[in-house]
Write a protein that holds these residues in place. Structure first.
Motif, short mmCIF file in Angstrom:
data_model
loop_
_atom_site.label_atom_id
_atom_site.label_comp_id
_atom_site.label_asym_id
_atom_site.label_seq_id
_atom_site.Cartn_x
_atom_site.Cartn_y
_atom_site.Cartn_z
N THR A 187 -9.44 -75.52 66.78
CA THR A 187 -8.64 -74.33 66.45
C THR A 187 -8.92 -73.18 67.42
N ASP A 203 -6.15 -75.28 70.43
CA ASP A 203 -5.10 -74.68 69.61
C ASP A 203 -4.18 -75.71 68.97
N GLU A 207 -14.00 -65.22 61.44
CA GLU A 207 -13.11 -66.09 60.67
C GLU A 207 -13.08 -65.61 59.22
N GLY A 227 -11.16 -62.49 58.72
CA GLY A 227 -9.74 -62.61 59.00
C GLY A 227 -9.34 -61.90 60.28
N GLN A 228 -10.24 -61.78 61.24
CA GLN A 228 -9.91 -61.10 62.49
C GLN A 228 -9.50 -62.13 63.54
N ALA A 229 -8.20 -62.41 63.58
CA ALA A 229 -7.70 -63.55 64.33
C ALA A 229 -7.98 -63.42 65.83
N TYR A 271 -11.66 -63.75 66.53
CA TYR A 271 -12.01 -65.16 66.36
C TYR A 271 -11.63 -65.95 67.60
#
Lengths: 281, 499
Positions: free
Chosen positions: A171, A176, B255, B258-260, B263
């Motif tokens: 991921t 991805d 993760e 929720g900090q994309a 991350y």
């Protein structure tokens, strides 16, 4: 990579500069890097040389006395003067490639998974190709409905921990897998594919079985890593079952100690029939 | 390492191990481990590892085959709790006076034979009992959540039994038996060369540290010095491994928060570290590098290229980590979360970043230096006192910077080291020795017993085993949504704990 941030983008982010949490800074960081994602499987990935994926055996080589004893996991065998290596047992320690470079070499790097446990033994036997074709088409029929989106449930059945890192790496922006419609899911009820790591620890036999039973049909199982295929170097002990093959019905076998993210991706795509034609066994 | 190199003689028969260990702790030693090894005649050797300033000491007691119980250490040395539970699981010997002898790594139905690693016992296959544990807390509206061993996300198998009225977590128990692999038993009888390969797989995310600690035990036993270049190579790979592990902890934090983008950024840096490791040695986790007597060979990437790539990763990661430490929505989740008070950490002897975030400065690279670290002037980071998840993050941030610098120094040293061997050839003599390394999560120990060039026994003690016992103590008024941050800030792998 690193093509810089276009002025247009910079201007469009300007209104958000006052937002606390440096949100705009993070976005800029991401944009500045450019695209780092691999084109695999659309195109082969250029990254690979020097990256151990599997060991290959020189065709027609006559094995010297005692060559099988080089291997700590018993992956090397001789049958009627023919030298063979079981990638499902190989932990890529490099003993054979350094002691007998004329017989063994590292490679291929990425596409190492197979739909048949037997086909991990190289070079292939005479009847292997036909049997393999049959297994492949049967699997293809079963998973036809899964090709547009695949939800993966991972279960650790006694790994050394590195397998989880490589699964999680799928991921990250380089691999991805979401771009391919592959998603990790929390609940087995939503899962199409069970990705199992580890040597088949006895304590995970029950939880693994129950996870598999909770998944709806059609479902497909991938044994990820040499430990999951055969138990690797860890087996035999009183607490392991020599891989996960006796605990759940495995469809795809991915060797590697641990398998690289490319090998895992190859295994997942192979399991659901999403590889471009000719992509591995 | 010389201290422990001398074969350890038998302890005074009849003298109680517990009182000797308690006495040593009163005198200023830290209780580090209790490591049992069985012997072919069925007897059991218990060795307590005590960390004195600058050295390790071993206290030993041999239990004859017919002895089924001994005086427990736990009542006087609480840090021994998990060790004695594990000992009971594996050998069936009862530590008398142990307050709570729940199964830890191998729950077995009553009457089942124990694996007894090191003895001649042959038990075939053992199936752990899945019997649930009874609840500890009672009250209205309380229920128990078995969290794991199959959890949401990609995790190693572990089960947390959370007893909760809904949000708070007043009581938590950790069950690690699911992925027990019987490694102590597997080591017995391996050649010392194959032992490295298994050591690398005890905790696969710290393979370099595992192989180093194991090999340093053998080298101590034989009195062998590792060639200077090999020492530098070990530092290079070990420090890259530390960076990857600390980045992994941060990736899990982002993760959870929720900090994309953060991350994506941090997981990209981690990927690049693993790729650099692979370009240097062919393996993303540095396996195959460390061998008894040195390393397997020169790095497969030229020094100039390696230094350039290292600098690129350092620059990118450092900038993003700095931004992370200025991002309030990240810091708010960690500040005051999962406090491990210094007095609790001190009484238990917490190791690694967890200890350093709760006031304990010790870092083996400095405290009991080994390999090339003294030559490179390694320094420990300043400990924090707050003991919360943010303090653990701060320690990791500081360590990542030090590790990049040590890796660079090692590469520069390798470039200017001239010729010479990469490995000292030796056959280890019979005997027992202790090896150690500062793994990314702290003090890693290997007790190795050699007989006729083979391992009679090898006992790893991962820092995660020692530290995970403290996990339940870090929940003080924290609620369920804090769980992910407390777990990520502990940053422990389960593989080496389950054994």
């Amino acid at each position: 990579m690193g093509r810089g941030v276009p002025d247009r983008v910079r201007r469009s982010l300007e209104p958000f500069r006052h937002i606390p949490g440096q949100a705009h800074m993070w976005v800029l960081r991401g944009l500045r890097e450019g695209i780092v994602t691999t084109a695999y499987p659309r195109r082969p990935d250029g990254y690979g040389p020097g990256w151990m994926g599997a060991v290959s055996v020189a065709e027609g080589a006559s094995p010297p006395q005692g060559v099988a004893e080089v291997c700590p996991t018993g992956a090397i065998s001789e049958e009627g003067g023919r030298l063979r290596l079981d990638r499902g047992r190989c932990i890529l320690c490099g003993r054979c490639t350094s002691r007998h470079p004329e017989l063994f070499r590292f490679g291929p790097d990425h596409e190492t998974a197979s739909v048949s446990r037997q086909a991990l033994v190289v070079p292939p036997g005479e009847d292997d190709e036909e049997a393999l074709g049959k297994v492949r088409s049967e699997l293809g029929r079963r998973v036809r409905s899964l090709r547009r989106s695949i939800h993966v449930r991972h279960v650790d059945a006694g790994s050394d921990g590195s397998e989880e890192w490589e699964v999680a790496a799928l991921t990250n922006p380089v691999y991805d897998v979401q771009r391919l419609g592959i998603f990790f899911t929390a609940t087995p009820r939503h899962a199409d594919l069970l990705l199992v790591t580890g040597a088949g620890a006895a304590g995970m036999a029950g939880p693994l079985r129950r996870t598999w039973e909770a998944m709806p049909d059609p479902k497909v199982v991938v044994a990820a890593g040499t430990d999951a295929v055969s138990g690797g170097l860890v087996h035999p002990t009183y607490a392991t079952r020599g891989g996960v093959g006796d605990l759940v019905p495995v469809d795809v076998w991915v060797p590697g100690s641990p398998p690289s993210p490319f090998s895992l991706l190859h295994g997942i795509l192979l399991a659901v029939g999403l590889l471009p034609s000719g992509g591995g066994a | 390492m010389r201290e422990a190199a001398a074969p350890v003689g038998g302890g005074l028969v009849g003298e109680e191990l517990a009182s000797r260990v308690a006495g040593a702790v009163r005198a200023g030693a830290r209780f580090a481990a209790l490591l049992p090894t069985g012997r072919p005649d069925g007897s059991l050797c218990l060795r307590a590892v005590l960390a004195w300033p600058g050295r390790y000491g071993l206290e030993e007691e041999v239990l004859a085959p017919e002895v089924g119980a001994y005086q427990a250490l736990t009542p006087t040395t609480p840090g021994a709790t998990w060790y004695e539970r594990e000992l009971h699981d594996l050998y069936g010997v009862r530590p008398l006076g142990h307050p709570r002898l729940d199964p830890l790594v191998l729950p077995l139905a009553p009457g089942t034979p124990r694996p007894r690693p090191g003895t001649a016992a042959d038990v075939g296959c053992l199936d752990p009992s899945e019997e649930p544990l009874p609840g500890h807390v009672s009250g209205e509206g309380l229920f128990t959540i078995p969290y794991g061993p199959v959890r949401s996300g990609v995790f190693e198998a572990i089960q947390y039994l959370v007893e909760t009225p809904g949000e708070e977590i007043p009581h938590l128990r950790t069950r690690v038996y699911h992925k027990h692999r019987g490694l102590s038993r597997r080591f017995c009888g391996l050649s010392v060369g194959d032992g490295v390969l298994l050591a690398e797989r005890v905790e696969g995310t710290t393979s370099v540290a595992q192989a180093s600690a194991y090999c340093q035990a053998l080298e101590a036993l034989a009195g062998v010095e590792v060639p200077p270049r090999a020492g530098l190579s070990r530092v290079l790979h070990a420090e890259l491994e530390r960076v990857a592990n600390h980045l992994d902890s941060m990736v899990r934090h982002t993760e959870g928060a929720g900090q994309a983008v953060a991350y994506a950024r941090l997981s990209l840096h981690k990927e690049r570290v693993l790729r650099l490791q692979a370009r240097l040695c062919g393996h993303r986790f540095g396996r195959g590098v460390v061998v008894p007597g040195g390393v397997s060979g020169p790095p497969s990437l030229g020094a100039a290229q390696a230094l350039a790539e290292l600098a690129r990763i350092d620059k990118g990661a450092t900038a993003d980590i700095r931004l992370l430490m200025e991002t309030p929505s990240f810091l708010d989740r960690l500040r005051g979360t999962g406090v491990l008070p210094p007095e609790v950490a001190g009484a238990h002897g917490a190791v690694g970043p967890i200890g350093r975030a709760s006031g304990l400065a010790e870092d083996l690279r400095v405290a009991r230096p080994y390999g090339a670290y003294p030559r490179l002037g390694a320094q420990a980071v300043e400990p924090r006192e707050r003991g919360d998840a943010l303090a653990r993050q701060e320690v990791r941030v500081a360590e990542v910077a030090r590790s990049f610098s040590l890796a660079r120094q090692a590469l520069e040293g390798l470039a200017g080291a001239g010729d010479g061997p990469w490995r000292a050839q030796f056959d280890p003599p019979d005997g027992t020795a202790l090896g150690w390394a500062e793994a990314p999560q702290g003090e890693l120990l290997y007790l190795v017993e050699v007989e006729d060039g083979r391992l009679r026994a090898a006992r790893p003690r991962c820092p995660a085993f020692h530290n995970l016992a403290l996990f339940a103590q870090a929940f003080r008024g924290d609620i369920y949504t804090d769980f992910v941050f407390i777990e990520a800030s502990f940053g422990l792998s389960v593989a080496g704990v389950a054994g």
